[in-house]
Structures are given as C-alpha cells and as structure tokens.
Design a protein around this motif. Sequence first.
Motif, PDB file in Angstrom:
ATOM      1  N   GLU A  51       0.840  -1.198   0.000  1.00 22.31           N
ATOM      2  CA  GLU A  51       0.000   0.000   0.000  1.00 22.31           C
ATOM      3  C   GLU A  51       0.877   1.252   0.000  1.00 22.31           C
ATOM      4  OE1 GLU A  51      -4.287  -0.870   2.058  1.00 22.31           O
ATOM      5  OE2 GLU A  51      -2.630  -0.254   3.348  1.00 22.31           O
ATOM      6  N   ILE A  52       0.475   2.218  -0.813  1.00 20.72           N
ATOM      7  CA  ILE A  52       1.113   3.540  -0.818  1.00 20.72           C
ATOM      8  C   ILE A  52       0.052   4.528  -0.368  1.00 20.72           C
ATOM      9  CG2 ILE A  52       2.356   5.267  -2.153  1.00 20.72           C
ATOM     10  CD1 ILE A  52       3.059   3.086  -4.172  1.00 20.72           C
ATOM     11  N   VAL A  53       0.130   4.936   0.898  1.00 19.92           N
ATOM     12  CA  VAL A  53      -0.845   5.858   1.482  1.00 19.92           C
ATOM     13  C   VAL A  53      -0.285   7.276   1.349  1.00 19.92           C
ATOM     14  CG1 VAL A  53      -2.117   6.485   3.573  1.00 19.92           C
ATOM     15  CG2 VAL A  53      -1.569   4.081   3.101  1.00 19.92           C
ATOM     16  N   ARG A  54      -1.036   8.128   0.661  1.00 19.43           N
ATOM     17  CA  ARG A  54      -0.552   9.500   0.414  1.00 19.43           C
ATOM     18  C   ARG A  54      -1.299  10.482   1.314  1.00 19.43           C
ATOM     19  NH1 ARG A  54       2.575   9.882  -4.305  1.00 19.43           N
ATOM     20  NH2 ARG A  54       2.582   7.956  -5.532  1.00 19.43           N
ATOM     21  N   THR A  55      -0.523  11.282   2.053  1.00 19.09           N
ATOM     22  CA  THR A  55      -1.108  12.256   2.966  1.00 19.09           C
ATOM     23  C   THR A  55      -1.592  13.481   2.211  1.00 19.09           C
ATOM     24  OG1 THR A  55       1.026  13.292   3.378  1.00 19.09           O
ATOM     25  CG2 THR A  55       0.392  11.472   4.827  1.00 19.09           C
ATOM     26  N   ASP A  58       0.579  14.850  -0.303  1.00 20.23           N
ATOM     27  CA  ASP A  58       1.033  13.877  -1.299  1.00 20.23           C
ATOM     28  C   ASP A  58       2.349  13.210  -0.890  1.00 20.23           C
ATOM     29  OD1 ASP A  58       1.020  12.344  -3.607  1.00 20.23           O
ATOM     30  OD2 ASP A  58       2.048  13.874  -4.799  1.00 20.23           O
ATOM     31  N   VAL A  59       2.574  13.069   0.413  1.00 19.10           N
ATOM     32  CA  VAL A  59       3.754  12.347   0.890  1.00 19.10           C
ATOM     33  C   VAL A  59       3.402  10.861   0.954  1.00 19.10           C
ATOM     34  CG1 VAL A  59       5.422  12.048   2.752  1.00 19.10           C
ATOM     35  CG2 VAL A  59       4.521  14.329   2.232  1.00 19.10           C
ATOM     36  N   PRO A  60       4.077   9.997   0.195  1.00 12.03           N
ATOM     37  CA  PRO A  60       3.737   8.578   0.216  1.00 12.03           C
ATOM     38  C   PRO A  60       4.271   7.873   1.464  1.00 12.03           C
ATOM     39  CG  PRO A  60       5.574   8.951  -1.272  1.00 12.03           C
ATOM     40  CD  PRO A  60       5.133  10.304  -0.784  1.00 12.03           C
ATOM     41  N   HIS A  61       3.404   7.143   2.114  1.00 13.81           N
ATOM     42  CA  HIS A  61       3.777   6.253   3.216  1.00 13.81           C
ATOM     43  C   HIS A  61       3.627   4.834   2.683  1.00 13.81           C
ATOM     44  CE1 HIS A  61       3.675   9.135   6.790  1.00 13.81           C
ATOM     45  NE2 HIS A  61       3.396   9.886   5.738  1.00 13.81           N
ATOM     46  N   ILE A  62       4.736   4.112   2.599  1.00 13.70           N
ATOM     47  CA  ILE A  62       4.760   2.834   1.891  1.00 13.70           C
ATOM     48  C   ILE A  62       4.822   1.683   2.884  1.00 13.70           C
ATOM     49  CG2 ILE A  62       6.012   1.436   0.205  1.00 13.70           C
ATOM     50  CD1 ILE A  62       7.052   4.082  -0.993  1.00 13.70           C
ATOM     51  N   PHE A  63       3.837   0.796   2.779  1.00 16.85           N
ATOM     52  CA  PHE A  63       3.729  -0.346   3.678  1.00 16.85           C
ATOM     53  C   PHE A  63       3.780  -1.638   2.866  1.00 16.85           C
ATOM     54  CE2 PHE A  63       1.408   3.204   5.532  1.00 16.85           C
ATOM     55  CZ  PHE A  63       1.997   3.302   6.785  1.00 16.85           C
ATOM     56  N   GLN A  65       5.418  -6.062   2.936  1.00 25.52           N
ATOM     57  CA  GLN A  65       5.796  -7.191   3.785  1.00 25.52           C
ATOM     58  C   GLN A  65       7.297  -7.479   3.750  1.00 25.52           C
ATOM     59  OE1 GLN A  65       3.404  -8.577   5.763  1.00 25.52           O
ATOM     60  NE2 GLN A  65       2.205  -6.888   4.874  1.00 25.52           N
ATOM     61  N   SER A  66       8.016  -6.830   2.884  1.00 23.72           N
ATOM     62  CA  SER A  66       9.468  -7.043   2.783  1.00 23.72           C
ATOM     63  C   SER A  66      10.122  -5.763   2.307  1.00 23.72           C
ATOM     64  CB  SER A  66       9.780  -8.187   1.808  1.00 23.72           C
ATOM     65  OG  SER A  66       9.460  -7.805   0.479  1.00 23.72           O
ATOM     66  N   ASP A  67      11.421  -5.610   2.584  1.00 24.09           N
ATOM     67  CA  ASP A  67      12.155  -4.438   2.106  1.00 24.09           C
ATOM     68  C   ASP A  67      12.147  -4.383   0.587  1.00 24.09           C
ATOM     69  OD1 ASP A  67      12.632  -3.893   4.731  1.00 24.09           O
ATOM     70  OD2 ASP A  67      14.804  -4.242   4.665  1.00 24.09           O
ATOM     71  N   HIS A  68      12.251  -5.543  -0.052  1.00 28.54           N
ATOM     72  CA  HIS A  68      12.227  -5.592  -1.512  1.00 28.54           C
ATOM     73  C   HIS A  68      10.957  -4.935  -2.046  1.00 28.54           C
ATOM     74  CE1 HIS A  68      11.181  -7.330  -5.430  1.00 28.54           C
ATOM     75  NE2 HIS A  68      12.490  -7.462  -5.641  1.00 28.54           N
ATOM     76  N   ASP A  69       9.805  -5.300  -1.482  1.00 25.97           N
ATOM     77  CA  ASP A  69       8.541  -4.758  -1.968  1.00 25.97           C
ATOM     78  C   ASP A  69       8.414  -3.269  -1.659  1.00 25.97           C
ATOM     79  OD1 ASP A  69       8.042  -7.296  -2.807  1.00 25.97           O
ATOM     80  OD2 ASP A  69       6.404  -7.706  -1.398  1.00 25.97           O
ATOM     81  N   VAL A  70       8.971  -2.825  -0.539  1.00 30.43           N
ATOM     82  CA  VAL A  70       8.908  -1.405  -0.181  1.00 30.43           C
ATOM     83  C   VAL A  70       9.753  -0.576  -1.143  1.00 30.43           C
ATOM     84  CG1 VAL A  70       9.547   0.282   1.587  1.00 30.43           C
ATOM     85  CG2 VAL A  70       8.336  -1.812   2.238  1.00 30.43           C
ATOM     86  N   PHE A  71      10.959  -1.027  -1.446  1.00 31.69           N
ATOM     87  CA  PHE A  71      11.786  -0.293  -2.410  1.00 31.69           C
ATOM     88  C   PHE A  71      11.148  -0.314  -3.807  1.00 31.69           C
ATOM     89  CE2 PHE A  71      15.309  -1.032   0.703  1.00 31.69           C
ATOM     90  CZ  PHE A  71      15.624   0.292   0.904  1.00 31.69           C
ATOM     91  N   PHE A  72      10.507  -1.409  -4.147  1.00 31.17           N
ATOM     92  CA  PHE A  72       9.768  -1.490  -5.401  1.00 31.17           C
ATOM     93  C   PHE A  72       8.710  -0.378  -5.452  1.00 31.17           C
ATOM     94  CE2 PHE A  72       6.184  -2.760  -7.945  1.00 31.17           C
ATOM     95  CZ  PHE A  72       6.704  -3.454  -9.034  1.00 31.17           C
ATOM     96  N   ALA A  73       7.946  -0.243  -4.375  1.00 29.76           N
ATOM     97  CA  ALA A  73       6.883   0.753  -4.329  1.00 29.76           C
ATOM     98  C   ALA A  73       7.441   2.169  -4.327  1.00 29.76           C
ATOM     99  CB  ALA A  73       6.009   0.521  -3.099  1.00 29.76           C
ATOM    100  N   LEU A  74       8.613   2.383  -3.702  1.00 31.03           N
ATOM    101  CA  LEU A  74       9.235   3.708  -3.754  1.00 31.03           C
ATOM    102  C   LEU A  74       9.584   4.069  -5.189  1.00 31.03           C
ATOM    103  CD1 LEU A  74      10.431   6.219  -2.359  1.00 31.03           C
ATOM    104  CD2 LEU A  74      12.587   4.951  -2.151  1.00 31.03           C
ATOM    105  N   GLY A  75      10.149   3.113  -5.939  1.00 33.28           N
ATOM    106  CA  GLY A  75      10.442   3.367  -7.341  1.00 33.28           C
ATOM    107  C   GLY A  75       9.200   3.714  -8.123  1.00 33.28           C
ATOM    108  N   LEU A  76       8.104   2.998  -7.856  1.00 35.85           N
ATOM    109  CA  LEU A  76       6.852   3.275  -8.551  1.00 35.85           C
ATOM    110  C   LEU A  76       6.311   4.654  -8.175  1.00 35.85           C
ATOM    111  CD1 LEU A  76       4.068   0.820  -9.415  1.00 35.85           C
ATOM    112  CD2 LEU A  76       3.425   2.933  -8.256  1.00 35.85           C
TER     113      LEU A  76
END
Length: 820
Positions: A51-55, A58-63, A65-76
């Motif tokens: 999940e990418i929750v935007r405040t 528009d600040v993304p808070h990325i949740f 289950q793994s660091d890999h998936d979090v960095f993936f979502a940051l790139g997106l």
Amino acid sequence: MLTLFRWMVRLTVGLMVVGIVLVLLAWYFAIRSLPDYNGSYEVAGIAQPVEIVRTTEDVPHIFGQSDHDVFFALGLAHAQDRLFQMTVLRRAAQGRLSEIYGAGAFASDDLARRLGLYRNAVASVAAQDPATKEALEAYAAGVNAWIEQVNLGARGRGAPEFFLYPDDISYWEPADSLAILKLLAATSTVQLRREVMRARLSLTEPKRGQELLAAPYEPAIPTYASLFPGAKLMPPERALPPYDWVTGLAGFMAPASGASANGWAASSARTAGAGALLANDPQFALTAPGLWYLARLELQSGGVIGGTIPGIPAILSGRNGAMAWGLTPAQIDDQDLFIEEVQPGEASRYRGDAGWTDFATRNEVIRVKDQKDQVITLRDTANGPVIPGGHFGIASILPPGHVAALSWTGGQVGDTTMSALVGLMHAKTRSEAAATLQGVVAPALTYTLADRDGIGQTLAGAIPKRPATHATLGRMPTPGWDLANRWQGTEPAPAELTDLNPEKGIVATTGAGPVIAHGHPLGYDGIDDRRLSRLNLLIDSREVHSRDSFIAAQNDMVSPLARDLLPLIAADLWYSGEPAAPGTPERQRQDALSLLANWDGSMNEYLPEPLIYSAWMRQLQDRLIRDDLGPMADDFTHLYPDFIERVFRDVNGASAWCDIRQSTATVTCPTIARQALDQAIFDLTARFGPDVRSWRWGDVHRARHVHPALGDLRGLSYVVNLIQPTSGDDSTVARASMRGTGPNPWMNVTGAAYRGVYDLADPDSSVFVISTGQSGHPLSRHYDDMAELWRRGEYVGMSLDPALARAAAVGVTRLEPAPR
C-alpha cells in the motif's frame, strides 16, 4: 463582397473552433498523465500486496511485507510523480540531454562523458553490498512497473513534457541510480572551477591576485607562470557556448555548480524534552519541481521518513524510530587539475613521469536533436580524464601544446556510497551510523547524527593523498608529469573527524572551512564561515532548545556579513554634515546611510536596507578589482567578503586595491566606498524611483524555481516556473544565494530546497518541507502546494504513525502481485 464577408466569418469561426479543439486535446492528453492515487494495479516484481498511502501533501507512506517490496513501491511512487525529472537526471549523468533538448545541451553532455559519470556508475554496481543490490534492483523494477502501466493505460506518456520533448523511455537499471548519485557528487564540488580561477588571477595580477580568493588560514602558493614558464592568459575558447545558469540546469543538477547545507543538533541535556533535536537543510539550485521528494518507508528494521532524490532509493536526510541524520556537503578539496604536455608532432602521446606515453582513447557518439551526430574522442592520462579547454575557461590558462586532466574522488570505480546511504536507514545508534557512513566515497559529506543517547558528527568521503611536496597543495593546476604533485591514491576520512560525544552537547556545521585533519586543512575553498558563526551565536544564545527554536534558527535572515562589513566600510561616511536639499543625490546618500546605520542586518524582503547594502557591496567590489583585472572582473559575480575586509583593514598593504591605476590622483578606500554607494543609488533610482525608503529587497530578491525543460518557453514559463519574493542572502543561515549576473543579479537561484527538524523527544512532532511540491506535473495541485509554506518558513508534519497517515490520506494506491 457579402459572400467574401461570410467566408471570412466562417474561416474565423472555424479557426477558433480548431484552436479550442487543440487546446482541449492538449489538456486531455496532459491530464491523462496525472496518476490516480486511489488506483489498484497488478504488477510483476512483488511477492505480497503493498500500500502507498498518500497524505494531504502527497507524501507517500509505503507499507509492504518485505524491504524488496517497499523499495519497489518507492520506485513506482517516484515514477508516478517525477518520471520526467528522473529520466532527465539519468540523461544528464549519461551525457544524453542533447537527444531531447538539442545543441544547447551539448556542452553538458560532453562534460558528463569526459567525467565518465555513467561509465563509473556501471562499474560500481558490483561493489555494492547484497542488501543494496537488492534495493537497487527492486527500485528499478518499481520504476519499470509504472512505465509499463503508462504504456498499457495510455497515460499521457507519463508526463506532459514528453509531448514537447519526445523520448523513448528505456527501462530503469540499477546503474541509473548510481549515476544520479555520481551527478550529485559532481554538482557538489567547485574545486575545478576554483583552480582555473586561481590560475587566471595569477596570470592577470601575479602580485596581489590571490588575495581575492585567499582564505585567512591559507599559505602562499607559487605563481602560475613560475610553474609553466611562458604561460600567459589566453582568450577563452568558444568551441562550447558560455555557461548559462538556466541552460546548465537542463539536467536539474549541473557539475561544479556547488552545494551547501546547515546541519546541527542538540543533546537531551540542551533540549526542553527528553530527547535530542536535529536540523538539516541541504541547499541546491532551485528548480520546479524541486530536487527533493518526501517519503516514508516501512522497512523490516522499522519506519524511516525524510527527504529523497527521485532516482535514488534512500532517505538522504531524515529519521527512523531510533535516530535522525542530516547531511552537509563538506568543503574538501577533492579535485586537482593537471596540465599535461602533448608530444610535439604526435597528438596521441603526452609526457609521463618516465617519458612520452600514449593517451588511452576511445570514441563516443553524442546524438543531437535535429542535427548530425557528434563524435567525440575521450582521452585519459595517468592523472585522469582530459577535460577540453572549452569547459570552465580551461583554455585561457593552457600553455601551447598542453591539455588539462582531472583527478577526482568521484571518478573512482567501486564506489560504495550508495551502500552506505541505504545502510544508514537501518542504523539504530550514532556509532552504527558512523561505521556505515565510512563507505561513502563521493561526495564528501559531514553527517550530523542524533539518537536517544546523544548527538555527534562524522566526516564521510574519500580524501586525496597528496604528497607533502605538492607545489600548490591542490589549489592551482600543476605539471602532470611531476610525481611530486600526483595523488598517491585516496583514503577514508580520518577517525579524528568523528565526534560522537561533544562536550557542549551541541554540534553544528554549515559546510564552511576549514576541515582540519592531522593538523592540515583538507580544503581551502570553504564557504564564508560567518554563516557558521551566526549559527553558533543562535545556538549558544540559549541554554535549552526546543523544536521551535531550531525552526527559528533554520529561518534566520540576519546577515552576519552585513554586520561585519558596514561598520568597516562606512566608518568615514556616517556623518556628512547638515542635511542636503531634498531630491539631491547627496540627500539620497544621507538617507541611505541613515537607514543602514540603524539597521540590524536583517535581509527581510520588506525592507529597503538589504537592497541598498547589496547593491553597494556589488559596486564596491567591482570598483576595487576592475582597474587591476580588466575584463576578468566580470567573472567575479558574487561577493568575496574576506577580500573586502582585507582591503579595508589594509592587511599586508591590501588597501592598494583602492587606488586607481589610470588616475594620477591617489584614491583612498573611503573615497571609493562613497563612489560605489553613489553609483548603487543612481542605478537603483533608475529602477525604483528616488525615494530610498520605498525600495524593497523582495522586489529583486525573488526565488526563481525554474523548470529545466519548459522554463524558457514563452507562455508555458508562466505556468511551470515558480517566482516568489524571498528574504535572506548568501551569508544568512536561511541561505538564499543570488545569480550574480543578468538583468537582475539579485535573483535568488539556490536555497534550502529541503528543510527538516527532527525531535527525538516527540518524534511525531518532527517536521519537514520542500521548496515546491511532491508532483512534477504542472497541472497537479501538488506541483506547488508547499512553495508558499517553504517561503514563509513553515513545515508539514513527518509522523511514522500509520493511523495518522491513513487519517489524512488523499489516496491509497494498492499494488497486487501479478498472477504468474
């Protein structure tokens, strides 16, 4: 006639309809690239839902289950909001801006290829630790997942700029992130530019020229002509266009443009709460969108939040649940220019320490939009790559039959800086962070650190190992064939430059020199240290600090330079007898001096005093040096306060600069100060009228956040550029540096594009802000929604509380693993 009239009406109406249709189509395709923050996407490359929750901001808070998936979502997330900026940053590092911008970007591409930014980045991928490699690969996969979504969903090519600058967007690679970090390193240092300037000064004014750039702690160096007998100042080479601020920022960052920051911290013993405080504000060129992007990552080691740069998968300044950190570019002399002799009659060889040696050469092709491809030949020596004379005015100092080569810490392969920055996010203590940061190579950084137990600072970065016999200590070009000047490799920053338990309970840095190690300075071109003195004064003025006192210090607009220089320069001008007749130049001068005499040095945008003072100092410096330097005086676009102070205090006879060579009469320093003030008032009167009390600093000192691609296009510039009056100047803690040239030399072009204050006593009361907005899309409401907050010195909250993020969410983007 009636028929003709009817046809004219029909034609006019038809053209209006066509125009409206074209505008509507442009609008439609432009808004197609606005991301849906409430979208749900099936993407390949993640193992579990993210999940990418935007405040609200528009600040993304990325949740995940793994660091890999979090960095993936940051790139997106980076790609959703800043895809054009990311591709342009990558092109700038690759030397491929000309493909979309045309010939105007050729000089930038040529320099990037010579420096080998992308080539060295590719070679450094293998040097990263396993966790960083995984982060880089996951981040790249996230960027590419959004590029695929843009293509599949016809999302307006991902950004409206791509319609005006067509670009086949290639997929992101881990090396692209390392290349942007290399570009950041090249941007942060000004050493090459300063070395050329010192050599030119030595050739123009051998006797006293170095007084312009010399720091108070700087020993004498030999003249350039003594190093290269027969050398003389040559006309500048015009093979490349002269440097222009806007053109130079075509890639958002420009090598050798310089960077700075303030970083300071107070331990719990010096704060109102039961925890440390830390403040940081990296200062780069102001662009739209800005260089920085706010983000929160929920890693397996805990949450981390702060400032990122799109393209780089790391929080560069921020905090996690246990500690906080802030970066400041260190004024380390990390570049040396060497003059290499080319073998007469054989341009493929140069003089080495053991005789004539072949250049290592290769050809590269720079593709230029709407023009023929340009083939350039890259040459390397034992000292580093050859930099053509068209860059930085190098040609003006080259003896005939010679070329210039550059040694630079950022030119190393196997650079582990990215691993250090990624590892920093997982650190729980100051000592862990300091150990991790020893992997930094370039740029050299002073990191301010704070955890629950205390505060500290550490210098991180590669340090050149110069022999004690080096002719100029790295401050001016030297003969490349002389081993006495050649680097003996590099070494990590000395341990003595790490202090994790300061006695005062306070640490502070502004990037001002000198950085001393083993009793010797590591650089001689530090930014004027009056800013550090002002910051220390603010810190020491109270025993106990709070978040609000740190915020006040971060936005302090009092110029310590004005407080130092005005009493010295105007000492013989304050009293001028009876008031002159109203409307006369003499009365204007009296009114101006009266204002300055009662001024506290506040560079407030609503006051006239900052404008009078700044215009006076510009005129004064120009009058001091133009008689001696001639046309070269045009290159001194910013104030050199140590030089002016040295002249008016007559240090070692420096008051000789006040005398005018072409005049038979002796001109004294008070006389030239009065003449400079009169000229400044005359110029300002022509612009703003005769009433000096009605002038305002903010009328000229306006922050121009320029869009690198669209900022100079007529019509569009009013939409994409952000222009706002600002307080401060080059020497204030709230640094707001000026352009120095052009019709408005006071235009504010660099500043703290990111500000953060981290409170470890109450972590969720920490705050941060960027200079524009999170989105790079000019039609998004988040394109500039933080710009006014930034101008007023206000902030937004930076909480790691998931409930708070969700409560203020303007959208939740859900990423689901694509079926295999």
